[in-house]
Write an enzyme that holds these catalytic residues in place. Structure first.
Site, PDB file in Angstrom:
ATOM      1  N   GLY A  36      38.131  51.575  38.495  1.00  0.00           N
ATOM      2  CA  GLY A  36      38.565  52.896  38.074  1.00  0.00           C
ATOM      3  C   GLY A  36      40.036  53.089  38.327  1.00  0.00           C
ATOM      4  O   GLY A  36      40.611  52.504  39.242  1.00  0.00           O
ATOM      5  N   LYS A  41      43.182  39.941  39.590  1.00  0.00           N
ATOM      6  CA  LYS A  41      42.426  38.998  40.427  1.00  0.00           C
ATOM      7  C   LYS A  41      42.377  37.594  39.823  1.00  0.00           C
ATOM      8  O   LYS A  41      42.423  36.610  40.548  1.00  0.00           O
ATOM      9  CB  LYS A  41      41.018  39.536  40.710  1.00  0.00           C
ATOM     10  CG  LYS A  41      39.984  39.394  39.629  1.00  0.00           C
ATOM     11  CD  LYS A  41      40.049  40.474  38.585  1.00  0.00           C
ATOM     12  CE  LYS A  41      39.669  41.822  39.115  1.00  0.00           C
ATOM     13  NZ  LYS A  41      39.632  42.882  38.077  1.00  0.00           N
ATOM     14  N   LYS A  69      37.569  36.853  43.178  1.00  0.00           N
ATOM     15  CA  LYS A  69      37.829  37.688  44.345  1.00  0.00           C
ATOM     16  C   LYS A  69      37.493  36.970  45.652  1.00  0.00           C
ATOM     17  O   LYS A  69      38.236  37.081  46.630  1.00  0.00           O
ATOM     18  CB  LYS A  69      37.037  38.993  44.216  1.00  0.00           C
ATOM     19  CG  LYS A  69      37.548  39.877  43.077  1.00  0.00           C
ATOM     20  CD  LYS A  69      36.631  41.060  42.814  1.00  0.00           C
ATOM     21  CE  LYS A  69      37.173  41.933  41.702  1.00  0.00           C
ATOM     22  NZ  LYS A  69      36.266  43.068  41.367  1.00  0.00           N
ATOM     23  N   ILE A 102      38.638  49.741  47.999  1.00  0.00           N
ATOM     24  CA  ILE A 102      38.271  49.345  49.357  1.00  0.00           C
ATOM     25  C   ILE A 102      39.417  48.537  49.969  1.00  0.00           C
ATOM     26  O   ILE A 102      39.824  47.520  49.396  1.00  0.00           O
ATOM     27  CB  ILE A 102      36.986  48.497  49.360  1.00  0.00           C
ATOM     28  CG1 ILE A 102      35.828  49.272  48.732  1.00  0.00           C
ATOM     29  CG2 ILE A 102      36.623  48.070  50.777  1.00  0.00           C
ATOM     30  CD1 ILE A 102      34.564  48.460  48.587  1.00  0.00           C
ATOM     31  N   THR A 130      43.975  50.964  32.143  1.00  0.00           N
ATOM     32  CA  THR A 130      43.295  51.808  33.122  1.00  0.00           C
ATOM     33  C   THR A 130      44.042  51.843  34.451  1.00  0.00           C
ATOM     34  O   THR A 130      44.311  52.913  35.010  1.00  0.00           O
ATOM     35  CB  THR A 130      41.862  51.306  33.341  1.00  0.00           C
ATOM     36  OG1 THR A 130      41.152  51.351  32.111  1.00  0.00           O
ATOM     37  CG2 THR A 130      41.138  52.161  34.360  1.00  0.00           C
ATOM     38  N   GLY A 165      31.646  52.964  30.015  1.00  0.00           N
ATOM     39  CA  GLY A 165      32.984  52.441  30.268  1.00  0.00           C
ATOM     40  C   GLY A 165      33.089  51.507  31.452  1.00  0.00           C
ATOM     41  O   GLY A 165      34.193  51.188  31.907  1.00  0.00           O
ATOM     42  N   GLU A 186      33.120  45.773  29.502  1.00  0.00           N
ATOM     43  CA  GLU A 186      33.907  45.528  28.302  1.00  0.00           C
ATOM     44  C   GLU A 186      32.996  45.163  27.136  1.00  0.00           C
ATOM     45  O   GLU A 186      31.813  44.861  27.314  1.00  0.00           O
ATOM     46  CB  GLU A 186      34.898  44.390  28.556  1.00  0.00           C
ATOM     47  CG  GLU A 186      35.859  44.622  29.704  1.00  0.00           C
ATOM     48  CD  GLU A 186      36.880  45.697  29.415  1.00  0.00           C
ATOM     49  OE1 GLU A 186      37.111  46.004  28.210  1.00  0.00           O
ATOM     50  OE2 GLU A 186      37.445  46.250  30.374  1.00  0.00           O
ATOM     51  N   GLU A 235      46.278  44.072  47.361  1.00  0.00           N
ATOM     52  CA  GLU A 235      45.069  44.758  47.834  1.00  0.00           C
ATOM     53  C   GLU A 235      44.121  45.110  46.693  1.00  0.00           C
ATOM     54  O   GLU A 235      42.900  44.938  46.804  1.00  0.00           O
ATOM     55  CB  GLU A 235      45.468  46.033  48.581  1.00  0.00           C
ATOM     56  CG  GLU A 235      44.304  46.822  49.157  1.00  0.00           C
ATOM     57  CD  GLU A 235      43.651  46.114  50.327  1.00  0.00           C
ATOM     58  OE1 GLU A 235      42.532  45.602  50.129  1.00  0.00           O
ATOM     59  OE2 GLU A 235      44.237  46.069  51.418  1.00  0.00           O
ATOM     60  N   GLY A 260      39.016  46.951  44.392  1.00  0.00           N
ATOM     61  CA  GLY A 260      39.442  48.266  43.945  1.00  0.00           C
ATOM     62  C   GLY A 260      39.977  49.102  45.072  1.00  0.00           C
ATOM     63  O   GLY A 260      40.964  48.770  45.721  1.00  0.00           O
TER      64      GLY A 260
END
Length: 411
Positions: free
Chosen positions: A301, A104, A204, A135, A13, A186, A189, A128, A133
């Site tokens: 995403g 991560k 994180k 942000i 992805t 989606g 998992e 980052e 994600g």
């Protein structure tokens, strides 16, 4: 015009998102960097899977073939797990490549070693996309740290868990059905344990701690709980008070001590995380000078995460600022003797004399279930749980406002 050559490790992805953005944003990248940007190699795991990659790009399952490509400047890593990513990135740093990672779990375990190795070799490492994600939390913290001391972080760092809790509340369905919905959309998992048991958010917040204080925390002192045991009647009881249950990763720094928790919290309507719904992530930062700052956006995403990686690519050619190493700091395991607010579900045998602030009940399939907001120490809460093992107790984020909304509901 010169070209920045990139090797991409992983084409799931995130990796495919990076590939699409580089292809579609060449003109903007040339404007920002003064150079062309070209992916020259892609490391994959399964040769049989169909992928839409230009034929002139090397696609291989052999990392050594990637390292043999001439003039590579940057390696972007978008695979899963500590290994083989750590080994691959270590070799890449030895070869003098700059590093960008979205992994991560890898960075929580091995980030310090990779950053030290990169510093020794004179290359840059950016991460980052590993935390929230799309942000830009890493860049924001780096900017704040030039002037501010960050004294508190409260964050929703896992979009899957947030989606499930939003679905339970919004659709009035069970945890199991909400999880199925997350998988069908989606967001989760087939094995969702990394998300719903709190591991993802844990990694994180560890990365953010290390960014703030320049060291690894003691993992065993961090309280981690997931959302697996949250039930619809817990959420309905919270709503009867005007609250919501959110999975919150928190870090608070006071008087040389830091407390970190990753667990479900009950949040009031005036809390900045109350309105964060669906797969969004949000981070609420409190600096000693700037006060409270909230960042919210998609936490996962291909395009949001890919965007964060491309921002790292643009920034990586600027000198990376070094941040302070705080030597005199302790990580404390909870505040056992300090009073705080808790949300208690269940009918206790012993009274909550002197502890109860508010109380409410709902009718859940013919049975009345009671919830109380109490003011107690962590030690008192443990005593309550020892005496009444059927109680469910959630920490309360912030302070309850007056008056507490009491919208009585019935099934």
């Amino acid at each position: 015009m010169e070209t920045i050559k990139i090797a991409l490790l992983g084409f799931g992805t995130v990796g495919s998102g990076v590939y699409e953005i580089i292809r579609s944003h060449q003109e903007r990248l040339r404007t920002l960097l003064g150079k062309n940007v070209e992916i020259v190699g892609v490391l994959i795991n399964d040769k049989t899977k169909e992928r839409h990659i230009d034929k002139d790009i090397l696609v291989t399952t052999d990392i050594e073939q990637i390292f043999e490509i001439p003039d590579v400047e940057v390696v972007i890593e978008a695979i899963v797990g500590v290994e083989p990513g750590f080994t691959y990135l270590s070799k890449a740093i030895d070869k003098g490549y700059h590093i960008i990672t979205a992994n991560k779990e890898l960075f929580a375990h091995k980030g310090q070693q990779l950053k030290q190795k990169a510093a020794d070799r004179g290359v840059r490492i950016s991460y980052e996309a590993s935390v929230a994600g799309g942000i830009p939390i890493i860049g924001t913290l780096r900017q704040l740290l030039q002037v501010n001391s960050v004294v508190q972080i409260e964050a929703i760092l896992n979009g899957t868990s947030n989606f499930i809790l939003s679905e339970i509340r919004g659709e009035e369905i069970s945890f199991e059905h909400a999880l199925q919905s997350a998988q069908q959309n989606g967001f989760a998992e087939a094995d969702p344990s990394n998300d719903i048991d709190g591991h993802d958010a844990f990694y994180k917040i560890v990365i953010l701690f290390e960014l703030l204080f320049g060291r690894q925390p003691k993992w065993e002192l961090i309280r981690r709980k997931g959302i697996r045991n949250i039930r619809l009647n817990h959420i309905r009881l919270a709503e009867s008070f005007g609250f919501r249950i959110k999975h919150v990763a928190s870090l608070s720094y006071e008087n040389g001590s830091v407390e970190i928790n990753v667990e479900p919290n009950v949040v009031p309507e005036d809390h900045p995380l109350y309105s964060v719904e669906g797969v969004d992530n949000a981070v609420v930062l409190t600096g000693d000078l700037i006060g409270e700052l909230k960042l919210q956006g998609p936490g996962a995403g291909k395009l949001p995460t890919g965007s964060a990686i491309i921002e790292d690519l643009v920034n990586i050619f600027n000198a990376e600022k070094q941040h302070r190493l705080v030597k005199d700091i302790d990580l404390k395991a909870g505040t056992a003797n300090e009073f705080q607010t808790w949300f208690v579900i269940g009918n206790a045998v012993d009274p909550f004399d002197g502890l109860t602030l508010f109380e409410n009940s709902i009718n859940d399939q013919g049975k009345f279930v009671t919830a109380r907001l109490i003011e107690a120490t962590e030690g008192q809460v443990k005593q309550l749980l020892n005496k009444n093992s059927d109680l469910v107790i959630y920490p309360f984020a912030g302070k309850p406002s007056q008056p507490i909304k009491k919208a009585f509901v019935s099934a």
